[in-house]
Design an enzyme around this catalytic site. Sequence first.
Site, PDB file in Angstrom:
ATOM      1  N   ASP A  42      -4.523   9.073  -2.405  1.00  0.00           N
ATOM      2  CA  ASP A  42      -3.737  10.301  -2.266  1.00  0.00           C
ATOM      3  C   ASP A  42      -2.463  10.118  -3.055  1.00  0.00           C
ATOM      4  O   ASP A  42      -1.882   9.036  -3.088  1.00  0.00           O
ATOM      5  CB  ASP A  42      -3.472  10.658  -0.804  1.00  0.00           C
ATOM      6  CG  ASP A  42      -2.735   9.592  -0.036  1.00  0.00           C
ATOM      7  OD1 ASP A  42      -1.490   9.657   0.026  1.00  0.00           O
ATOM      8  OD2 ASP A  42      -3.388   8.685   0.513  1.00  0.00           O
ATOM      9  N   GLU A 129       3.043  14.668  10.568  1.00  0.00           N
ATOM     10  CA  GLU A 129       3.813  13.444  10.816  1.00  0.00           C
ATOM     11  C   GLU A 129       5.296  13.791  10.853  1.00  0.00           C
ATOM     12  O   GLU A 129       5.700  14.909  10.552  1.00  0.00           O
ATOM     13  CB  GLU A 129       3.518  12.376   9.777  1.00  0.00           C
ATOM     14  CG  GLU A 129       3.833  12.757   8.344  1.00  0.00           C
ATOM     15  CD  GLU A 129       3.521  11.626   7.372  1.00  0.00           C
ATOM     16  OE1 GLU A 129       4.007  10.502   7.611  1.00  0.00           O
ATOM     17  OE2 GLU A 129       2.796  11.867   6.388  1.00  0.00           O
TER      18      GLU A 129
END
Length: 244
Positions: A42, A129
Amino acid sequence: MRWAIAAASVVVAAGLCALLVATGVLWPNRFFAAGYSVRGVDVSVYQGDIDWDTLADQDIDFAFIKATEGSGSQDSRFAENWQAARQTDLLVGAYHFLSFDSSGSTQADNIIATVPNETGALPVVVDVECYADYCATMPTKQQVRDILDPLLADLEAHYGAPPILYATADYYDSYLRDGYAENPIWIRSVFTPPTLPDGRAWDLWQYSNREKLPGYEGDEDYIDLNVFRGTLDELKSLRASGQR
């Protein structure tokens, strides 16, 4: 004297191990992740200029590219990364960093305006997150779900597959556990293999944030590596219908 020498040796060895871990030379999770054959990266603007042909040749199968954050922010390299990555053999998807400061519907608008709805692309990922003050004082579960649930509904309606949910262990436990059965789970656990507190099996695992691969040059020296629990065909199936 012997005791002092032994103690000093232990301190030196511990310091050396810490240095090797900090620089990514030594990473225990590599051993556990080696048991999974489907691997991917990613990336975001911090990886800078990416040579996608070179990166795709590094024994990886998929890539998720940062697209958006909140209701008004877009990754400045997303469009070029998306176009170039889609020209390789990689399975490619986009990810969105969830904000707790704006509505799910306006965040969905930002994603839909930025991420193409293209055949063959992996489902959009919503990254749940902490950031800023929320790392010290977490939002309530109701606050998160009031934002997350309409966002997921809008994305599934537009792209035709349940979004993937990415989370750290504490955020999964606080906001996602015992729910979201239709959404594949991507868990971050960079020091030990992950175990979800509700007994659910994870689908993707970010096992390292300290890798270096040929093919990119940016402000960030390292790149994240991930594995998919199933086969490559099973990963491909997510892109078409959301069925695992």
